[in-house]
Design an enzyme around this catalytic site. Structure first.
Site, PDB file in Angstrom:
ATOM      1  N   CYS A  79      22.655 -14.982  44.339  1.00  0.00           N
ATOM      2  CA  CYS A  79      24.214 -16.326  43.336  1.00  0.00           C
ATOM      3  C   CYS A  79      23.843 -17.219  43.096  1.00  0.00           C
ATOM      4  O   CYS A  79      22.704 -17.693  42.736  1.00  0.00           O
ATOM      5  CB  CYS A  79      26.024 -15.567  44.176  1.00  0.00           C
ATOM      6  SG  CYS A  79      26.461 -15.522  42.979  1.00  0.00           S
ATOM      7  N   HIS A 187      25.175  -9.555  42.994  1.00  0.00           N
ATOM      8  CA  HIS A 187      25.457  -9.375  44.385  1.00  0.00           C
ATOM      9  C   HIS A 187      24.376  -8.100  44.480  1.00  0.00           C
ATOM     10  O   HIS A 187      25.520  -7.339  44.475  1.00  0.00           O
ATOM     11  CB  HIS A 187      26.816  -9.719  44.402  1.00  0.00           C
ATOM     12  CG  HIS A 187      27.533 -10.639  44.447  1.00  0.00           C
ATOM     13  ND1 HIS A 187      27.423 -11.942  45.383  1.00  0.00           N
ATOM     14  CD2 HIS A 187      28.260 -11.531  43.404  1.00  0.00           C
ATOM     15  CE1 HIS A 187      27.809 -12.855  45.201  1.00  0.00           C
ATOM     16  NE2 HIS A 187      29.042 -12.982  44.116  1.00  0.00           N
ATOM     17  N   GLU A 189      24.492  -6.593  47.715  1.00  0.00           N
ATOM     18  CA  GLU A 189      25.719  -6.287  48.461  1.00  0.00           C
ATOM     19  C   GLU A 189      27.154  -5.797  47.816  1.00  0.00           C
ATOM     20  O   GLU A 189      27.771  -4.929  48.281  1.00  0.00           O
ATOM     21  CB  GLU A 189      26.407  -7.342  48.904  1.00  0.00           C
ATOM     22  CG  GLU A 189      26.872  -8.588  48.939  1.00  0.00           C
ATOM     23  CD  GLU A 189      26.338  -9.854  48.325  1.00  0.00           C
ATOM     24  OE1 GLU A 189      27.395 -10.148  47.688  1.00  0.00           O
ATOM     25  OE2 GLU A 189      25.368  -9.517  47.968  1.00  0.00           O
TER      26      GLU A 189
END
Length: 210
Positions: A79, A187, A189
């Site tokens: 990011c 992202h 994750e």
């Protein structure tokens, strides 16, 4: 050892848990010594570009982070961690970046002009660049949906840095990189199974360095 750089910004624990979920230990640290001896480095980032850059400066981490990127060790930006790799961002009053990649960071077109809501938030599809294979992406036919939250995007001066794009009013770089340094605007994750594949691919890069 994978070190996630802690400079006071970013969802560090989420990134750490993501690596744990795919079988790789990652340590969160703000110590310059940990970054210097890491086998692989992750530069996360959430929030304003200048705040992130200043967080690195305040902790004397700009030098170790640049050195890590130039050392040949696997390096992953996430990011704002992608945006920081460039020379400059126009966000706010403007801020210099780390200058690892040539180019700048620009805002999406004004929402009234492009009929878009900014920030770009939610799931969007990756379009791999077949001319620039990337170790984070399994193959050129893989077009996963991943999770984005951002108002600004990179604008490299060298198109050879672009590994994959996505489109939100305009086509923008979603994955950039060369040599040992790669970065994603989304992202991983937060991108469920598809994001875990990307973290796992980076973990394999780190494993080869151990």
């Amino acid at each position: 050892m994978i070190v996630i750089v802690d400079y006071g910004m970013g969802n560090l624990r989420s990134a750490q848990k993501g690596f744990e979920n795919v079988g790789y230990e990652a340590v969160i640290s703000e110590k310059t010594s940990d970054v210097e001896r890491a086998e692989a480095v992750v530069l996360p980032g959430v929030g304003a570009f200048a705040d992130c850059y200043n967080g690195l400066v305040e902790r004397n981490l700009t030098g170790p982070v640049i050195d890590a990127a130039q050392s040949g060790r696997p390096f992953l930006g996430i990011c704002v961690g992608l945006q920081l790799l460039f020379e400059y961002s126009e966000e706010g009053q403007g801020s210099k970046g780390l200058g690892i990649f040539p180019g700048s960071v620009v805002r999406f077109p004004h929402p009234k002009m492009a009929n878009l809501k900014v920030p770009h938030m939610g799931w969007n599809q990756l379009e791999p660049n077949p001319e620039h294979p990337c170790p984070l992406l399994p193959d050129a036919d893989w077009r996963p949906y991943v999770y984005f939250v951002h108002s600004y995007h990179a604008q490299p001066t060298d198109d050879a840095l672009i590994c994959a794009t996505s489109t939100y009013g305009v086509t923008f770089p979603a994955v950039v990189g060369r040599d040992n340094v790669y970065a994603v605007q989304f992202h991983p994750e937060k991108s469920q199974r598809e994001g875990m594949k990307i973290l796992q691919a980076f973990g394999r890069m780190a494993e080869r360095e151990s």
